[in-house]
Design a protein around this motif. Structure first.
Motif, PDB file in Angstrom:
ATOM      1  N   CYS A 131       0.835  -1.212   0.000  1.00  0.00           N
ATOM      2  CA  CYS A 131       0.000   0.000   0.000  1.00  0.00           C
ATOM      3  C   CYS A 131       0.864   1.254   0.000  1.00  0.00           C
ATOM      4  N   ASP A 147      -7.377   3.160   1.401  1.00  0.00           N
ATOM      5  CA  ASP A 147      -6.788   4.384   1.962  1.00  0.00           C
ATOM      6  C   ASP A 147      -5.703   4.931   1.038  1.00  0.00           C
ATOM      7  N   THR A 193      -2.651   2.036   5.454  1.00  0.00           N
ATOM      8  CA  THR A 193      -2.999   0.780   6.129  1.00  0.00           C
ATOM      9  C   THR A 193      -3.856  -0.129   5.271  1.00  0.00           C
ATOM     10  N   SER A 194      -4.391   0.408   4.166  1.00  0.00           N
ATOM     11  CA  SER A 194      -5.202  -0.423   3.268  1.00  0.00           C
ATOM     12  C   SER A 194      -5.087   0.115   1.850  1.00  0.00           C
ATOM     13  N   ARG A 195      -5.442  -0.706   0.893  1.00  0.00           N
ATOM     14  CA  ARG A 195      -5.405  -0.315  -0.518  1.00  0.00           C
ATOM     15  C   ARG A 195      -6.388   0.840  -0.775  1.00  0.00           C
TER      16      ARG A 195
END
Length: 148
Positions: free
Chosen positions: A69, A89, A85-87
């Motif tokens: 990410c 985000d 923290t995530s794709r």
């Protein structure tokens, strides 16, 4: 966190930032205000640790497979590496940062600057402090053509 009017803040949230000197990932709180991206040690801190001007930068998803990410902000001085923290985000950050930038990825000047920064980083990595050196100065581990 520093006092920003809600209307001034485009986006905010936590990201991991790779240090320039200490190559460790540090959790930071980021706030985009206009064309400036401020980062703080944590959300409650009022004084930013730094500012990245994104109006004269471009944003791209990193090719580093070890950080899925990860995205980068390329400026004339440095390539900032940030990890969400995530794709989703990451995609949101890339979207808002690209909209704050006036630079196109295809801009040949930024491609040149990016190549120059990358070459300088390679040259810097080729240097190591030699503890037994009588001068205590850095010495190259190998010779790079054109750099003495």
């Amino acid at each position: 966190m520093a006092c920003f009017k809600p209307s001034e803040t485009s986006h905010s949230g936590p990201l991991y930032k790779l240090g320039a000197l200490n190559k460790a990932w540090k959790n930071r709180w980021f706030v985009l205000v206009g064309s400036k991206l401020y980062y703080f040690k944590h959300k409650e801190v009022k004084q930013p640790q730094g500012t990245i001007r994104v109006d004269q930068a471009y944003v791209r998803v990193s090719s580093d497979q070890s950080q899925p990410c990860c995205f980068e902000i390329v400026t004339s001085q440095r390539i900032y590496q940030l990890t969400a923290t995530s794709r989703s985000d990451m995609n949101k950050w890339v979207e808002v940062l690209m909209s704050a930038s006036t630079i196109s990825r295809e801009n040949s000047m930024f491609q040149y600057l990016e190549d120059t920064i990358a070459q300088a980083e390679v040259a810097k990595a080729a240097l190591a402090v030699v503890p037994d050196s009588p001068t205590g100065m850095e010495s190259p581990l190998y010779t790079i053509p054109g750099i003495e």
